[in-house]
Scaffold this active site. Structure first.
Site, PDB file in Angstrom:
ATOM      1  N   GLU A   1      43.839  86.857  43.768  1.00  0.00           N
ATOM      2  CA  GLU A   1      43.160  87.476  45.079  1.00  0.00           C
ATOM      3  C   GLU A   1      43.004  88.986  44.295  1.00  0.00           C
ATOM      4  O   GLU A   1      44.725  89.176  44.133  1.00  0.00           O
ATOM      5  CB  GLU A   1      44.626  87.706  45.429  1.00  0.00           C
ATOM      6  CG  GLU A   1      44.727  86.243  46.805  1.00  0.00           C
ATOM      7  CD  GLU A   1      46.270  86.095  47.517  1.00  0.00           C
ATOM      8  OE1 GLU A   1      46.404  87.384  48.237  1.00  0.00           O
ATOM      9  OE2 GLU A   1      46.772  85.769  47.227  1.00  0.00           O
TER      10      GLU A   1
ATOM     11  N   CYS B   1      46.155  94.704  49.798  1.00  0.00           N
ATOM     12  CA  CYS B   1      44.832  94.508  50.456  1.00  0.00           C
ATOM     13  C   CYS B   1      44.044  94.083  51.119  1.00  0.00           C
ATOM     14  O   CYS B   1      42.675  94.596  51.610  1.00  0.00           O
ATOM     15  CB  CYS B   1      44.731  93.589  49.181  1.00  0.00           C
ATOM     16  SG  CYS B   1      45.004  92.040  49.321  1.00  0.00           S
TER      17      CYS B   1
HETATM   18  C1  UN1 Z   1      47.762  91.942  48.879  1.00  0.00           C
HETATM   19  O1  UN1 Z   1      47.894  93.094  49.784  1.00  0.00           O
HETATM   20  O2  UN1 Z   1      47.723  91.754  48.660  1.00  0.00           O
HETATM   21  O3  UN1 Z   1      48.173  89.438  55.652  1.00  0.00           O
HETATM   22  C2  UN1 Z   1      47.622  90.290  49.566  1.00  0.00           C
HETATM   23  C3  UN1 Z   1      48.494  90.565  54.832  1.00  0.00           C
HETATM   24  C4  UN1 Z   1      49.158  90.136  53.000  1.00  0.00           C
HETATM   25  C5  UN1 Z   1      47.989  91.373  52.676  1.00  0.00           C
HETATM   26  C6  UN1 Z   1      48.724  90.202  50.878  1.00  0.00           C
HETATM   27  N1  UN1 Z   1      49.271  88.810  53.457  1.00  0.00           N
HETATM   28  O4  UN1 Z   1      48.442  91.532  55.305  1.00  0.00           O
END
Ligand code: UN1
Length: 512
Positions: A267, A301
């Site tokens: 990810e 992210c």
């Molecule tokens: C990350 O920021 O590394 O939906 C992923 C969301 C979180 C994002 C996770 N689950 O904002």
């Protein structure tokens, strides 16, 4: 809210020297000691941790190989019960883990609550999925005289490399999935959030995960991460972090001669856009843009980096955004009134400052939220918004509280969609529009793993909104979704000729 106030007081009182070290049975770690400071006030020492040395990494791998078959042989329901027990323990220790998230990662209190809740959700969800997928072999219809079935097993040793921005939720999510699927696990936390990872692993041990089945290897990517990913004993890696690091891990796995072909579940980053046409409700749009861009100090992210707003409403929306930014409270994440805490460390701050310097030359500053004096001792970055002419002005993901606004004319919507796709990322997308056809057109054409309509674009809920991207944003499958666990497993098909002379009927009970 009195309850939250009491919790905040407990958390702020919990400034204790936390400690962490490698958790590897039989090893005598000899790595260096690293101090940890509070991101909101670097003068406050929060704790320290000991890094893993090469001999400890090697011992961890040997332990993990030896421990995996017995763990894989534990019925899925048994593994699931341990994860559920861990969820109960975490619930009972919410304040302690919130304190860790605040003191080590600079998370605000609401973010700390969300962090612990998401970790609990991951534990329960993967326990549920383990029962569903691994509980019974899947019988497959076939010709008469033959029995066919499919079973899932752990792949072997899984390495989980987690990010600092969700030091508990994503850390536990990766580890729980790998364990649920029957792998032994070596967890390597982000260096910045080692203390939180250590306490999470201890909690999982207390819940019943054997100490050689889940080991903890703190350290830097060059020493610990690279030593793990190039080792032929590793079957797979779950990684959340930058696209560049995901590529490096992929190369390391591929370069292992004579080793099993390793798999990578990654990810990574995003260049996430929100598109708002002239039918958007401005108040809703501004509220959702604010939380998506500045929530968690923009260190998600999933965060909104770019707002494409149709020209007809752009002036009004930009004015309202500037007004909303004036209301942001930036400061100590341990105060209930704080909206935006510090960024994670001095490197992150320097990267953001360099970006701001370039933007100050090349874009129009809409607003910069002034920092209070007390921010001087922490790694604080003043939240800001810029107006750009085109998405090309952004070179890469900007990981912090910076929003970029770009106007577009209605006739150019397809070009906007093409530009977003041309970034190569495909993580989150926001759409604000009351016109169903426009929503459908954007949603079907933009490549994005998670598309949010008329709401904010962060905070995917485990089990309900499976999360993850495509292209430069990751490999899938989506975390918190029904297909995630299977990727941590290997499939074995068992075909038996049930009419053979002498009969192989006794084999039918194999492994039950
Ligand atoms: C990350 O920021 O590394 O939906 C992923 C969301 C979180 C994002 C996770 N689950 O904002």
């Amino acid at each position: 809210d009195l309850e939250l106030k009491a919790l905040a007081d407990r958390i702020n009182a919990a400034i204790q020297p936390w400690q962490a070290r490698p958790l590897v049975p039989g090893a005598v770690p000899a790595g260096e000691t690293v101090p940890v400071h509070f991101p909101a006030d670097r003068r406050v020492r929060v704790g320290e941790w000991q890094a893993a040395d090469a001999a400890t990494v090697d011992k961890a791998l040997a332990n993990a190989v030896a421990a995996q078959p017995a763990w894989d042989a534990v019925p899925a329901a048994g593994r699931a019960r341990i994860l559920e027990h861990a969820a109960d323990l975490l619930q009972a220790r919410m304040a302690e883990f919130m304190a860790l998230c605040t003191r080590e990662a600079g998370k605000t209190l609401p973010d700390g609550v969300a962090e612990v809740r998401e970790a609990i959700d991951f534990l329960r969800y993967y326990a549920l999925q383990a029962r569903r997928l691994f509980g019974q072999p899947e019988k497959l219809p076939g010709p008469t005289g033959e029995s066919n079935e499919l079973r899932l097993h752990g792949r072997g040793v899984f390495v989980c490399i987690s990010p600092w921005n969700f030091p508990l939720a994503i850390f536990i999510g990766q580890v729980a999935a790998a364990l649920a699927a029957g792998n032994s696990v070596i967890a390597k936390p982000a260096e910045q959030t080692t203390l939180t990872g250590f306490h999470a692993v201890r909690l999982l041990h207390e819940a019943g995960v054997p100490e050689d089945v889940l080991q903890f290897l703190p350290g830097d990517g060059a020493t610990v991460g690279a030593a793990l990913t190039r080792d032929p004993r590793v079957a797979g890696v779950a990684f959340t972090g930058s696209t560049e690091t995901a590529r490096a891990i992929n190369r390391a796995l591929a370069a292992r001669d004579a080793a099993p072909i390793g798999i990578l579940i990654a990810e990574t980053g995003g260049q996430n856009a929100m598109i708002a046409d002239s039918s958007a409700l401005p108040e809703q749009l501004v509220k959702d843009t604010m939380s998506s861009a500045f929530g968690s100090a923009g260190q998600r992210c999933s965060a909104a980096r770019v707002l494409f707003v149709q020209s007809d409403i752009a002036d009004k929306v930009i004015d309202m955004l500037a007004g909303a930014m004036d209301e942001l409270s930036v400061g100590d994440p341990g105060l209930l009134s704080t909206d935006v805490g510090p960024v994670i460390d001095a490197d992150a701050l320097a990267t953001l400052q360099a970006h701001a310097e370039r933007m100050n030359r090349e874009a129009r500053l809409i607003r910069e939220v002034p920092l209070a004096d007390h921010c001087a001792h922490g790694t604080f970055f003043a939240p800001r918004a810029y107006e750009l002419k085109s998405l090309d002005q952004l070179e890469r993901e900007v990981f912090g509280p910076v929003l970029h606004v770009i106007r577009y004319d209605a006739a150019d919507l397809d070009r906007v969609i093409d530009q977003i796709n041309a970034t190569g990322y495909g993580l989150t997308l926001g759409i604000h529009s009351r016109i169903d056809d426009t929503v459908a057109r954007i949603a079907s054409r933009v490549k994005a793993g998670n598309c949010y309509v008329n709401r904010n674009m962060i905070g995917a809920v485990v089990g309900v909104q499976p999360f993850g991207g495509e292209g430069l944003s990751g490999t899938g499958p989506k975390a918190g979704g029904p297909h995630y666990l299977a990727r941590f497993a290997t499939e074995r098909t068992l075909t038996i000729n049930t009419t053979a002379a002498g009969g192989n009927a006794s084999l039918l009970t194999l492994g039950d």
